[in-house]
Write an enzyme that holds these catalytic residues in place. Structure first.
Site, PDB file in Angstrom:
ATOM      1  N   ASP A  52      -5.693  -3.289  -2.225  1.00 39.18           N
ATOM      2  CA  ASP A  52      -6.907  -3.290  -2.634  1.00 39.18           C
ATOM      3  C   ASP A  52      -7.061  -3.895  -3.906  1.00 39.18           C
ATOM      4  OD1 ASP A  52      -5.489  -1.122  -3.331  1.00 39.18           O
ATOM      5  OD2 ASP A  52      -6.789   0.528  -2.909  1.00 39.18           O
ATOM      6  N   ASP A  67      -2.635 -12.439   5.363  1.00 31.65           N
ATOM      7  CA  ASP A  67      -3.651 -13.086   6.221  1.00 31.65           C
ATOM      8  C   ASP A  67      -4.850 -13.098   5.568  1.00 31.65           C
ATOM      9  OD1 ASP A  67      -4.877 -14.491   8.550  1.00 31.65           O
ATOM     10  OD2 ASP A  67      -5.342 -12.451   9.053  1.00 31.65           O
ATOM     11  N   LYS A 102       0.819  -1.132  -0.119  1.00 32.92           N
ATOM     12  CA  LYS A 102      -0.017   0.200  -0.032  1.00 32.92           C
ATOM     13  C   LYS A 102       0.804   1.293  -0.134  1.00 32.92           C
ATOM     14  CE  LYS A 102      -4.110   1.811   0.383  1.00 32.92           C
ATOM     15  NZ  LYS A 102      -5.414   1.547  -0.722  1.00 32.92           N
ATOM     16  N   ASP A 113      -7.013 -16.057   2.848  1.00 36.23           N
ATOM     17  CA  ASP A 113      -8.376 -16.474   2.707  1.00 36.23           C
ATOM     18  C   ASP A 113      -9.158 -16.357   1.800  1.00 36.23           C
ATOM     19  OD1 ASP A 113      -7.987 -16.915   5.762  1.00 36.23           O
ATOM     20  OD2 ASP A 113     -10.052 -16.342   6.077  1.00 36.23           O
TER      21      ASP A 113
HETATM   22  C1  IPM Z   1      -3.936 -17.316  10.637  1.00 33.12           C
HETATM   23  C2  IPM Z   1      -4.843 -16.805  11.364  1.00 33.12           C
HETATM   24  C3  IPM Z   1      -3.600 -16.172  12.568  1.00 33.12           C
HETATM   25  C4  IPM Z   1      -3.261 -15.041  11.997  1.00 33.12           C
HETATM   26  C5  IPM Z   1      -4.548 -15.728  14.002  1.00 33.12           C
HETATM   27  C6  IPM Z   1      -5.371 -16.727  14.511  1.00 33.12           C
HETATM   28  C7  IPM Z   1      -3.410 -15.251  14.825  1.00 33.12           C
HETATM   29  O1  IPM Z   1      -5.375 -16.204  11.040  1.00 33.12           O
HETATM   30  O2  IPM Z   1      -2.901 -18.053  10.817  1.00 33.12           O
HETATM   31  O3  IPM Z   1      -4.020 -17.088   9.226  1.00 33.12           O
HETATM   32  O4  IPM Z   1      -3.911 -13.891  11.905  1.00 33.12           O
HETATM   33  O5  IPM Z   1      -2.036 -15.056  11.538  1.00 33.12           O
HETATM   34 MN    MN Z   2      -6.095 -16.030   9.087  1.00 40.32          MN
END
Ligand code: IPM
Ligand code: MN
Ligand code: NAD
Length: 360
Positions: free
Chosen positions: A224, A248, A192, A252
Site C-alpha cells: 500500500d 500486476d 504485505k 500499470d
Molecule cells: C497483465 C494482465 C494479465 C495479468 C491478465 C490478462 C491475465 O493484466 O499481463 O498484466 O493479470 O497478468
Molecule cells: Mn495487468
C-alpha cells in the site's frame, strides 16, 4: 542459424500493434540481415472463436518449438460471459504456466521526449528508470483451492489462495538481485508482511537470498505504501521485486509515470532465459479497430526479445534508438500527445519508427 519467433496477435488492439512490431522485424531482416522467421498462431478470444478453446495445443506446441514468442493482448467484453476455464485470459495464463515463465520484467522508463505526457510534474518523473521484477507463475493467480461455492448460510462465496513455496520465492529473488547488480544495486521487495503469512515468508526468503548479494542494498516496503510512493517520489526506486498480483497492479501504475500504458514492454522468462514478450497493457476494447493504439510497448517488447532471448543487443538498441528518433521527430499517438500537438495513428507511428530504423 535462423531464429524462429511464434507470433500470437490475440484480441482487440493485439493484431494492430503486433502488425507494427512485425514491420520493424521485417526491416531488421531486409536491411540489417537478421535471420529470423515468424509463424502465427491463435490465442485468447480469437482461438476460442476458431477452436472453442483460448489455449489450443497447436499454439502451445508452436511456442515450445520456437526460440521466442511475441504476444499482443487477449480478452474483451465479448468473452466475459464465458466460464473461467474458457476465458481468453486463460490462454495467456496457460502459456506463462506451461512455459514456466516465472520471471516477468517490466521496465518503466520515461523517455525525455514524453516528460509532458506524464500526469506527474516534470521534476518528479524526469529521468525515471525503474525495473519491476514480477513473479509470474505462482501466488494467488494459480493457488489452490480456488473457485466458487455456496456456503452454509446458502450464500454464494468466491475464494482464491495466496500461496508461495520457498523455492518459488527464492528463484524470483535471485532474478531480481541479479538484475539489480547490473543496475544501481538497489532492490526494494514489496509485500504485505504485516497481514499475510505468505508474504511474511516472502520477506524472510528474500532476506536470506540477499545474503548472497551483499553489494545490493535491499529494502522492504508494504504494497500500500509502495503504490503511494510510486506516485509521490518514483525515482527512489531502482528494482522493485513483487509477487504476481502486486506486480500486476504496480506495473500499470508505473506505466502511467512514463506517459502511457502504451509505452511499457515486458519480458517473461524461464530459468534459461527463453521467453515470451508482450506489452503490459491489455486488448483495449474501447479503442480496438480504430487504428489509434500506441504500438511502442509492443515494439519495445521486440527489442527486449532481441536483448534477453536472442543475444542481439545491437538490434535491440537499433529499435530503441528508432523509437526515440520518431519521438524526437514529434510523432505521437493520442495517448502520449500533449494538448495541441498533432496525433498519428498506429500504422503511422510504426512507419515512422521503421523509417528511423532504416535511416540509422
Ligand atoms: C497483465 C494482465 C494479465 C495479468 C491478465 C490478462 C491475465 O493484466 O499481463 O498484466 O493479470 O497478468
Ligand atoms: Mn495487468
Ligand atoms: P487495457 O490495458 O486493455 O486498457 C486500459 C486503458 O488503457 C484503456 O482505456 C485503453 O484504451 C488504454 N490502452 C491500453 N493499451 C493502449 C495502447 N497501446 N495505446 C493506447 N491506449 C491504450 O485494460 P482493461 O481495459 O482493463 O482490459 C481490457 C481487456 O484486456 C480485458 O479483457 C483484460 O483481461 C485484458 N488484458 C489483457 C492483458 C494481456 O493480454 N497481457 C493485459 C491486461 C488486460
Amino acid at each position: 542459424m535462423t531464429v524462429k519467433i511464434a507470433v500470437l496477435p490475440g484480441d482487440g488492439i493485439g493484431p494492430e500493434i503486433v502488425a507494427e512490431a512485425l514491420k520493424v522485424l521485417d526491416c531488421l531482416r531486409t536491411e540489417f540481415g537478421l535471420a529470423v522467421e515468424t509463424e502465427h498462431a491463435l490465442i485468447g478470444g480469437a482461438a476460442y472463436d476458431a477452436h472453442g478453446t483460448p489455449f489450443p495445443k497447436e499454439t502451445l506446441d508452436l511456442c515450445r518449438a520456437a526460440d521466442s514468442v511475441l504476444l499482443g493482448a487477449v480478452g474483451g467484453p465479448k468473452w466475459e460471459p464465458l466460464d473461467y476455464s474458457l476465458r481468453p485470459e486463460r490462454g495467456l495464463l496457460g502459456l506463462r504456466s506451461e512455459l514456466a515463465l516465472f520471471s516477468n520484467l517490466r521496465p518503466a522508463v520515461l523517455y525525455p521526449q514524453l516528460v509532458s505526457a506524464s500526469t506527474l510534474k516534470p521534476e518528479v518523473v524526469s529521468g525515471l528508470d525503474i525495473m519491476i521484477v514480477r513473479e509470474l507463475t505462482g501466488g494467488i493467480y494459480f493457488g489452490k483451492p480456488r473457485g466458487r461455492r455456496i456456503n452454509d448460510q446458502g450464500e454464494r462465496e468466491g475464494y482464491n489462495t495466496l500461496v508461495y513455496s520457498e523455492s518459488e520465492i527464492r528463484r524470483i529473488a535471485h532474478s531480481a538481485f541479479q538484475i539489480a547488480r547490473k543496475r544501481n544495486k538497489r532492490l526494494c521487495s514489496i509485500d504485505k508482511a504485516n497481514v499475510l503469512e505468505c508474504t511474511e515468508l516472502w520477506r524472510e526468503v528474500v532476506i536470506e537470498v540477499g545474503k548472497e548479494y551483499p553489494d545490493v542494498a535491499l529494502s522492504h516496503m508494504y504494497v500500500d505504501n509502495a503504490s503511494m510512493q510510486l506516485v509521490r517520489n518514483p525515482k527512489q526506486f531502482d528494482v522493485m521485486l513483487t509477487d504476481n498480483m502486486f506486480g500486476d497492479i504496480l506495473s500499470d501504475c508505473a506505466a502511467m509515470l512514463t506517459g502511457s500504458i502504451g509505452m511499457l514492454p515486458s519480458a517473461s522468462l524461464d530459468k534459461d532465459g527463453k521467453g515470451m514478450y508482450e506489452p503490459i497493457h491489455g486488448s483495449a476494447p474501447d479503442i480496438a479497430g480504430r487504428g489509434i493504439a500506441n504500438p511502442i510497448a509492443t515494439i519495445l517488447s521486440l527489442a527486449m526479445m532481441l536483448r534477453y532471448s536472442l543475444d542481439d543487443a545491437a538490434s535491440a538498441e537499433r529499435i530503441e534508438n528508432a523509437v526515440q528518433k520518431a519521438l524526437d521527430q514529434g510523432y505521437r499517438t493520442a495517448d502520449i500527445a500533449s494538448e495541441g500537438t498533432a496525433k498519428v495513428g498506429t500504422a503511422a507511428m510504426g512507419d515512422a519508427i521503421v523509417a528511423a530504423l532504416r535511416a540509422a
